[in-house]
Design a protein around this motif. Structure first.
Motif, PDB file in Angstrom:
ATOM      1  N   GLU A 180      -5.176   8.045  31.385  1.00 43.20           N
ATOM      2  CA  GLU A 180      -4.598   9.356  31.123  1.00 43.20           C
ATOM      3  C   GLU A 180      -5.302  10.032  29.951  1.00 43.20           C
ATOM      4  N   THR A 211      -1.152  15.956  31.040  1.00 42.53           N
ATOM      5  CA  THR A 211      -0.642  15.114  32.125  1.00 42.53           C
ATOM      6  C   THR A 211       0.674  14.466  31.730  1.00 42.53           C
ATOM      7  N   LEU A 214       0.683   9.502  38.027  1.00 42.29           N
ATOM      8  CA  LEU A 214       0.125  10.405  37.019  1.00 42.29           C
ATOM      9  C   LEU A 214      -0.063  11.768  37.659  1.00 42.29           C
TER      10      LEU A 214
END
Length: 514
Positions: A463, A474, A511
């Motif tokens: 991420e 995110t 995600l």
């Protein structure tokens, strides 16, 4: 790497034809592997693992000058059962890449390559790669009627029966001892899984770009296209105005799956009225070279786990990383070498990871002086750390999104942990399937095309790197958290109150771009 006995066993089984020479050979495979592993463990108590380089042994390194250290290269990883020194062959063999092997119909020999190229070639080579020839995706037939099932145990029992029947039907047409049969959450929880994705897409599309832009979707690794059909069905039935502006693009690297999709999937799409919505692009995302400036959603479900990785080990005295290189000799045997000369891809990965995480991430060696001292006192202590597998292909994927899809929103789900992985940090599961039984091995250096090599995703690091490369924000949720937000979970709840949609993928995370 596994012992040469294991390598030889697999080579004899697979050298000529996927079905092998006889079913008897396959019937004895599991027993043979067990015996080899037991001998391997017994030998470990009697032999010290050795690693050599071109200039000296571990005991000499402390007295070396800085110049000598810089000249060190080509460390050969050794095992207790196999002590052959092949440094001469290593120096002579050419360096190759997976891209350079795409047109090769034979598995390479007398070459060397980075591990990422070895994995890429093993999984995706058009002629002998795992995804090009071996994989079949299980479909359970009619959707499961979860509210009328007693509990998860009954669901599992019914699933097992359908799984066996599915493969019985395949064997009735074309028997195979080496069929690689997969199942996915999209298929198991059809259509509810796809509808949960569709709700997210529609809600976020309406909040961001509707009505000024179309709803443009790209999906990697679409398999049988079930997710696509479920998404389009939902949007058509629930959001007809959005459906009129929806376009769905499938990016499929496998020519076999692309051919299947172009016939069966497009036919199914046409039967449901989606024919003018779908386009199949038979291309690797890493070969993408056309800018897509329009806002779009990029879907990647259970894709990251099969992205190729590099491997490094660290000098336990200096913490210097050393990059792994795979050598394949003229007999098709595999050997590991490690060099301190990092290639630009791995060097860039380290730089981006350091910048993205502030230098805070796991490493495969003790970081304190006391920890290093204690590790050095262990029996048979080596001079290199355990391996660490680096998701360099994932970094390349983020590069493609940032460069060619600047207005994208990513939605992806994958496994954050995997059981029974090979030794190392962020290490993969490596296994194949024989006579309907999984057979795991302890190394990714396996006969190309016959083994799945599947990695976990460190979502914390991934991420952070995605944010640095693309400049986007995110959020990461567990699979259960995501489904509670977007799925109609009452439709997947059994009489007992158990809900397989929420409980079956606890080792997966989601995600998405916000």
């Amino acid at each position: 790497m596994d012992s040469p006995v294991v390598n030889q066993l697999f080579k004899q089984l697979f050298r000529h034809h996927p079905s092998c020479h006889s079913r008897r050979n396959l019937a004895t495979l599991a027993t043979a592997l067990h015996n080899v592993r037991r001998a391997h463990l017994q030998q470990q108590h009697r032999h010290q693992q050795q690693r050599y380089n071109t200039t000296g042994t571990r005991g000499q390194r402390g007295a070396k000058s800085e110049t000598a250290r810089k000249n060190e290269s080509n460390w050969q990883q050794r095992t207790p059962l196999f002590q052959q020194d092949v440094k001469d062959e290593y120096s002579k063999y050419p360096m190759v890449t997976a891209d350079g092997l795409r047109n090769s119909k034979e598995r390479p020999r007398r070459v060397k390559m980075f591990l990422r190229d070895f994995i890429e070639d093993s999984l995706y080579n058009p002629h002998y790669g795992y995804f090009s020839k071996q994989v079949v995706i299980f479909t359970p037939g009619e959707p499961f009627d979860f509210p009328n099932l007693q509990d998860e145990l009954e669901f599992h029992s019914l699933l097992s029966k359908r799984y066996v029947q599915f493969e019985d039907d395949l064997d009735a047409i074309s028997p195979s001892d080496t069929r690689q049969l997969w199942y996915t959450p999209t298929e198991l929880f059809r259509p509810y899984y796809g509808e949960a994705i569709a709700r997210y897409l529609v809600a976020n599309y309406k909040l961001t770009t509707y009505p000024y832009h179309d709803l443009i979707l790209y999906e990697m690794g679409a398999g049988r296209g079930t997710l696509m059909l479920n998404i389009l069905d939902y949007i058509r039935d629930v959001e007809p105005e959005v459906y009129n502006r929806t376009r769905y693009n499938i990016i499929e690297i496998s020519s076999q799956l692309a051919t299947l999709q172009s016939s069966q999937l497009l036919r199914d799409a046409a039967n449901r009225g989606h024919a003018d919505k779908v386009e199949i692009i038979n291309k690797s995302i890493f070969d993408w070279d056309q800018p897509v400036p329009s806002p779009c959603f990029f879907l990647a479900f259970e894709v990251f786990d099969n992205f190729a990785h590099d491997v490094v080990r660290y000098d336990l005295e200096t913490e210097q990383p050393m990059q792994g290189i795979v050598m394949i000799n003229e007999d098709g045997d595999f050997f590991e070498f490690y060099t301190p000369q990092l290639d630009p891809v791995v060097s860039r990965f380290f730089n981006i990871r350091d910048a993205a995480t502030g230098g805070r991430y796991k490493v495969p060696y003790p970081t304190s002086n006391v920890g290093r001292w204690w590790a050095s006192k262990k029996p048979f202590a080596g001079n290199l750390s355990a391996p660490e597998y680096l998701p360099t292909r994932l970094m390349n994927f983020f590069d493609v999104l940032g460069k060619y899809f600047p207005a994208h929103r990513l939605l992806t789900s994958d496994f954050h942990s995997l059981p029974d992985a090979v030794p190392g940090l962020n290490a993969p599961i490596v296994q194949t399937r024989f006579q309907r039984r999984p057979v795991p091995v302890t190394t990714p250096l396996v006969h190309q095309g016959y083994f799945d090599i599947m990695f976990p995703t460190d979502f914390t690091v991934s991420e952070a790197m995605y944010q640095v490369i693309t400049g986007k924000l995110t959020k990461v949720l567990s699979h259960e958290e995501y489904m509670r937000r977007w799925a109609d979970i009452e439709l997947t709840e059994t009489k007992s109150g158990e809900n397989p949609l929420l409980s079956w993928y606890r080792n997966a995370s989601v995600l998405y771009t916000v």
